[in-house]
Write a protein that holds these residues in place. Structure first.
Motif, PDB file in Angstrom:
ATOM      1  N   SER A 148      -3.908 -15.154  24.147  1.00  0.00           N
ATOM      2  CA  SER A 148      -3.138 -14.635  25.283  1.00  0.00           C
ATOM      3  C   SER A 148      -1.651 -14.774  24.965  1.00  0.00           C
ATOM      4  O   SER A 148      -1.268 -15.395  23.973  1.00  0.00           O
TER       5      SER A 148
ATOM      6  N   ALA B  71      -1.370  -4.385  23.403  1.00  0.00           N
ATOM      7  CA  ALA B  71      -0.802  -5.000  24.601  1.00  0.00           C
ATOM      8  C   ALA B  71       0.525  -4.318  24.928  1.00  0.00           C
ATOM      9  O   ALA B  71       1.064  -3.560  24.117  1.00  0.00           O
TER      10      ALA B  71
ATOM     11  N   THR C 242       0.888  -7.995  28.417  1.00  0.00           N
ATOM     12  CA  THR C 242      -0.380  -7.746  29.095  1.00  0.00           C
ATOM     13  C   THR C 242      -1.343  -7.109  28.105  1.00  0.00           C
ATOM     14  O   THR C 242      -1.034  -6.081  27.496  1.00  0.00           O
ATOM     15  N   ARG C 243      -2.495  -7.708  27.944  1.00  0.00           N
ATOM     16  CA  ARG C 243      -3.468  -7.207  26.979  1.00  0.00           C
ATOM     17  C   ARG C 243      -4.308  -6.080  27.577  1.00  0.00           C
ATOM     18  O   ARG C 243      -4.696  -6.110  28.747  1.00  0.00           O
TER      19      ARG C 243
ATOM     20  N   CYS D  60      -7.849  -4.718  27.185  1.00  0.00           N
ATOM     21  CA  CYS D  60      -9.030  -5.398  26.641  1.00  0.00           C
ATOM     22  C   CYS D  60     -10.254  -4.484  26.554  1.00  0.00           C
ATOM     23  O   CYS D  60     -10.602  -3.792  27.518  1.00  0.00           O
TER      24      CYS D  60
ATOM     25  N   VAL E 111      -2.304 -10.555  19.915  1.00  0.00           N
ATOM     26  CA  VAL E 111      -2.706 -10.001  21.211  1.00  0.00           C
ATOM     27  C   VAL E 111      -2.748  -8.475  21.289  1.00  0.00           C
ATOM     28  O   VAL E 111      -3.234  -7.941  22.280  1.00  0.00           O
TER      29      VAL E 111
ATOM     30  N   CYS F  19      -8.431 -11.680  26.417  1.00  0.00           N
ATOM     31  CA  CYS F  19      -9.426 -10.645  26.699  1.00  0.00           C
ATOM     32  C   CYS F  19     -10.794 -11.264  26.953  1.00  0.00           C
ATOM     33  O   CYS F  19     -11.579 -10.746  27.753  1.00  0.00           O
TER      34      CYS F  19
ATOM     35  N   LYS G 172      -7.453  -4.463  32.066  1.00  0.00           N
ATOM     36  CA  LYS G 172      -6.110  -4.990  31.845  1.00  0.00           C
ATOM     37  C   LYS G 172      -6.095  -6.469  32.217  1.00  0.00           C
ATOM     38  O   LYS G 172      -6.417  -6.838  33.338  1.00  0.00           O
TER      39      LYS G 172
END
Length: 586
Positions: free
Chosen positions: A560, A538, A565-566, A568, A535, A492, A485
């Motif tokens: 980003s 997410a 919040t990605r 990854c 992104v 990422c 995360k």
């Protein structure tokens, strides 16, 4: 359906003509939309493969019939007749022949370590667009007059690699020659291309598309596009480019991002192809002693402008040599050798204690060649980092990537081989120079830039990377996936690097659903399938709104967002072979 612009047209056509040839029925076409879509995506390549469909591996090998087994070769001489007497391949031919013994030795070493007996010898077309007549860039001629060599180095090493690996290499240096080599053999349906892989560059791809028109879609999934500086999703996706006004003459190509092959491993969304650095032989190590001298990295006079203060500091300690074009306005104390052969440059490097960067050219092979000859590299830091928004050089490149130094890969290698300095801070320059003069380094080549390292990498890419058929959960193996995360405003790429890993875009589709989010502790209260962001996958941590990607061409490791919040997809990698995960070679 970005990447498949003719899919709808082909569906309509086949709905009308599917009864005209019994071969359509043999391939399962019964007039239904579903059967037509399956045919156009799995038998031919006009449409994307339907979700959940597992394509038979035999279909991927249709173009290999009669090609035989691939056997590691013990000579490069089979390549020479196709290059002799052709200006487009003169410099490439010279490099290949000069390194033949090294390639043969690497091939033997590679074959001794791995089981390579189950490989099919593919027919592979190599079309370096930059040297073709139609490109009219005169790069082949300029190679002997101080012109850029990085791309030619890469083409030379790719051709050598493909041949040593046992594949059938077909060289093309003009559009008529290309068209002749890819002429399809038609026997009812489907039409079968005569080659299974095509290596070109962006210039070549643009010219090929002009030549072939709509029929070029047949070859789109076979393309491997050499692209030194990389292409990012923002510039590859034609609709995104139009929506955000991101013009680049090298963009809007609608390829899978992994079809772009880079010079250095700087862009995880792309594939790292690389090149090779010629190693020292034992006799060269014994016969050469270091002089109190520096060699400056820069054949063009423009690179030297404004660098006098730094060179003056270096001259206090060392004699300075250059290989710059004649009559260049350089300091009088520089001993200029002019434009010389690569072997002569290597000889100078073996006698020198430091190879001095001037901030340009960016990301060339020279610094790694210096390290291979036991010569440290003085790498100028770039203030501010240089990229599309502040550099004329990068202004039209299809990437927002920013360079923090003249050579970021060398910067990553670090001391004692590479000393990254502020060339305008003369105290910093003198500190680094003093340290270099008080040390001795052994010749060093990262494994991924050796001939054997390139053979390993390219062999696996040829065997495993497939853009013509469904690759979901195929390669890299899903067992290599490590989910991270990212923090807000963190890509990422960065999030994976912070964990000692690398972002692996092949795993994005696997994570792109609420079920996978839940398995990693993210419960989606609401969700959205969208092609308005780069992104996804997410989520918004404040309201647990989840964002999933609706267009596979928009997955990106490098973007980003200030809100999302990605999630990854990361993987490990082999030391000095970053293109491959540890499970990739098992």
């Amino acid at each position: 359906m970005d990447g498949y612009p003719h899919c709808v047209m082909k569906i309509k056509l086949l709905q009308k003509i599917w009864t005209s040839d019994p071969c359509y029925k043999r391939h399962g076409v019964n007039g239904s939309l579903c059967s037509i879509l399956i045919y156009l995506s799995e038998i031919e390549s006009w449409c994307p493969v339907l979700p959940g469909r597992n394509v038979s591996p035999s279909l991927a090998q249709n173009t290999e019939m009669g090609a035989g087994h691939a056997v590691i070769r013990d000579s490069l001489k089979g390549l020479y007749p196709a290059m002799e007497g052709r200006m487009e391949f003169k410099w490439i031919h010279q490099r290949i022949s000069s390194m033949e013994d090294i390639w043969v030795k690497a091939g033997r070493s590679f074959s001794a370590k791995y089981n390579l007996t189950q490989r099919t010898a593919k027919h592979i077309l190599v079309h370096p667009g930059l040297v073709t007549k139609e490109a009219n860039l005169h790069m082949a001629e300029g190679a002997f007059k101080g012109g850029p060599l990085g791309e030619l180095v890469q083409w030379s090493d790719l051709i050598s690699t493909l041949h040593i690996l046992g594949h059938h290499v077909h060289l093309s240096a003009s559009l008529p020659e290309f068209k002749k080599l890819v002429t399809t053999k038609t026997s009812g349906c489907p039409s079968q291309p005569t080659v299974s892989l095509i290596y070109t560059d962006i210039v070549g791809l643009l010219l090929i598309r002009q030549l072939l028109g709509s029929s070029g879609t047949t070859y789109q999934c076979m393309m491997r596009v050499l692209d030194c500086y990389g292409t990012e999703a923002d510039f590859n996706h034609a609709a995104w480019v139009r929506r955000h006004h991101l013009y680049s003459p090298y963009g809007s190509l609608n390829l899978h991002l992994k079809q772009f092959y880079t010079m250095f491993p700087h862009t995880p969304d792309n594939t790292f192809l690389g090149f090779t650095v010629q190693p020292l032989v034992e006799s060269q190590l014994r016969s050469t002693s270091r002089a109190q001298q520096a060699l400056v990295y820069g054949k063009s006079a423009m690179y030297w402008q404004g660098k006098e203060a730094m060179l003056d500091v270096i001259h206090k300690y060392l004699d300075i040599h250059g290989t710059v074009e004649e009559n260049a306005p350089i300091p009088s104390y520089v001993k200029n050798h002019g434009i010389i052969k690569g072997s002569e440059v290597h000889s100078l490097l073996r006698k020198s204690k430091v190879f001095v960067g001037l901030s340009l050219p960016y990301e060339g092979p020279g610094p790694l060649e210096a390290l291979a000859n036991g010569c440290a590299f003085l790498n100028p830091r770039l203030h501010p980092p240089q990229g599309r928004l502040n550099s004329d050089f990068f202004r039209e490149k299809p990437t927002f990537r920013e360079l923090t130094s003249q050579h970021p890969y060398a910067e990553f290698i670090g001391e004692p081989y590479v000393w990254t300095v502020d060339m305008h801070n003369l105290t910093d320059v003198e500190r680094a120079l003093t340290a270099i003069l008080n040390q001795t380094i052994e010749p060093y080549i990262p494994y991924e830039f050796t001939c054997e390292g390139m053979l390993q990498r390219v062999n696996i890419l040829i065997e495993k990377q497939d853009f013509c058929h469904n690759m979901v959960e195929g390669w890299p193996p899903l067992s290599a996936l490590q989910v991270v995360k990212a923090e807000i405003n963190t890509s990422c790429k960065q999030a994976c690097e912070n964990k000692g890993l690398i972002c692996e875009p092949a795993f994005f589709p696997h994570l792109n659903n609420a079920k996978q989010f839940a398995s990693y502790g993210v419960k989606c209260e609401t969700s959205e399938l969208s092609d308005f962001y780069l992104v996804p996958p997410a989520y918004n941590g404040k309201n647990n709104h989840c964002l999933f990607q609706s267009d596979a061409l928009l997955f990106s490791c490098v973007r980003s967002h200030e809100t999302f919040t990605r999630i990854c997809p990361c993987r490990d990698y082999i030391k000095d072979q970053i293109a491959l995960c540890k499970a990739c070679v098992e």
